[in-house]
Write a protein that holds these residues in place. Structure first.
Motif, PDB file in Angstrom:
ATOM      1  N   VAL A 153       0.834  -1.209   0.000  1.00  0.00           N
ATOM      2  CA  VAL A 153       0.000   0.000   0.000  1.00  0.00           C
ATOM      3  C   VAL A 153       0.867   1.256   0.000  1.00  0.00           C
ATOM      4  N   VAL A 154       1.915   1.245   0.817  1.00  0.00           N
ATOM      5  CA  VAL A 154       2.825   2.393   0.851  1.00  0.00           C
ATOM      6  C   VAL A 154       3.441   2.623  -0.529  1.00  0.00           C
ATOM      7  N   LEU A 155       3.923   1.559  -1.137  1.00  0.00           N
ATOM      8  CA  LEU A 155       4.530   1.686  -2.467  1.00  0.00           C
ATOM      9  C   LEU A 155       3.516   2.173  -3.496  1.00  0.00           C
ATOM     10  N   SER A 156       2.344   1.574  -3.486  1.00  0.00           N
ATOM     11  CA  SER A 156       1.358   1.919  -4.505  1.00  0.00           C
ATOM     12  C   SER A 156       0.925   3.371  -4.389  1.00  0.00           C
ATOM     13  N   ARG A 157       1.014   3.913  -3.167  1.00  0.00           N
ATOM     14  CA  ARG A 157       0.595   5.302  -2.983  1.00  0.00           C
ATOM     15  C   ARG A 157       1.628   6.295  -3.481  1.00  0.00           C
ATOM     16  N   VAL A 158       2.871   5.940  -3.448  1.00  0.00           N
ATOM     17  CA  VAL A 158       3.918   6.903  -3.827  1.00  0.00           C
ATOM     18  C   VAL A 158       4.226   6.837  -5.311  1.00  0.00           C
TER      19      VAL A 158
END
Lengths: 197, 197
Positions: free
Chosen positions: A163-168
């Motif tokens: 989720v963190v990766l997909s958001r950035v």
DNA sequence: CCATTATGATTACGACCATAATCATTAATC
DNA sequence: GATTAATGATTATGGTCGTAATCATAATGG
């Protein structure tokens, strides 16, 4: 400007709920008390009558964010015949990616919180992580208790990281690929009956 | 107070290096330009002579953080006969957890950056994620190209998630358990010769 | 029904923020 | 060696931050 006891409680609830959303959306230090109170429909005046400090509100907002998310998940799991897949597909999703304000506080605020030295806040995140691990340990199939706990920890890390990766990532294709890949990978790896894909 | 060309370049380098460290340690919005310049041994005076804005410096610092980390990893990998295990053990470690200032910018700043609308910054993180995926795809053993890429994405998410989680959990036992579990899990799952642990 | 008390609006404080102009200094250039 | 130009120190600006005191208001307790 005294108001009734129930109004007081409603106001307090609204401030906490607003904070739980805005801290997740803008980061713990990304929203000030003035704007926060304004977003809750109040002026900053009575803040320190209701909360000891901003740190105090942060802890309560983090707890609120968790209980809300937790109850939502519990409901979905109870209504599903494949709880783990339901959880994974719900957590590792474009909906979750695009709506941090209603999503998991770990994905949204853990990096922020790790930099705060507020012990109560850190302790709060510690319990949240423990609870997530406990939930996942129950849902992960097969194996010894130790193996299940290990699988739960790995799954939690992978879910949050995705989720963190997909958001950035700004490219929707890559962002979506991360979501799809991780959700499919987790569902496959922990398939209900341990068929090998 | 004009200084020599090489001094100018040294100062500029020092500001970027200091920013790369402090942004990772304190968050992108957790350090101001005055303190940042002071930490670099300068006054805030000449900042806007060297950088267009703070956002400009942020992008350069994020790139610097990545290239530093990247070169460090490349060196370790080149000197290892099990590159993937070397990478995983280096990344998912208590050293990395305890020293965000020299660690991976994704684990330290991705959540921050996702909230910034600076397109250059987001694009920068996009490339970094792509590069990490590319590196891991090369290191992951066996299977089709598609399967390798999927494994790489899952591994990256799990690695980043584990570091983020381990940093926010205050209990050293649980934090260490996360590090140990994830590193062992990743090493086992992608073991060099695909022996099943 | 009056006195008490709690609530939140207003206002203020000092600190810090990103940004910018001014200016003395000195390296680079002719 | 004199002129030019660039660097960074100093200082300023308008804004926002967390925190807090003051005060009008009105709900509560007797």
């Amino acid at each position: 400007m005294k108001v009734s006891k129930e109004t007081v409680e409603q106001n307090r609830e609204r401030v906490i709920a607003t904070a739980a959303r805005l801290f997740r959306e803008r980061g713990i230090d990304g929203i000030g008390l003035v704007d926060l109170m304004k977003a809750a429909g109040l002026t900053p005046g009575g803040f320190y009558r209701q909360f000891k400090s901003k740190d105090d509100l942060i802890v309560q907002a983090v707890k609120r964010a968790y209980t809300d998310m937790s109850e939502d998940i519990a409901g979905r799991i109870a209504a599903s015949d494949d709880p783990l897949e339901t959880l994974v597909r719900h957590y590792v999703s474009d909906y979750h990616r695009d709506d941090p304000g209603q999503g998991c506080g770990l994905a949204a605020m853990a990096a922020d919180a790790a930099r705060h030295d507020n012990p109560a806040l850190r302790e709060c995140f510690g319990s949240i992580v423990s609870n997530y691990i406990g939930l996942l340990t129950k849902l992960v199939p097969g194996g010894t208790a130790k193996a299940k706990r290990s699988a739960a920890i790995s799954a939690l890390a992978e879910m949050i990281g995705s989720v963190v990766l997909s958001r950035v990532v700004p490219d929707p294709a890559l962002s979506g690929e991360i979501i799809d890949t991780v959700s499919n990978d987790l569902v496959k790896r922990h398939a209900k009956s341990s068929r090998t894909a």
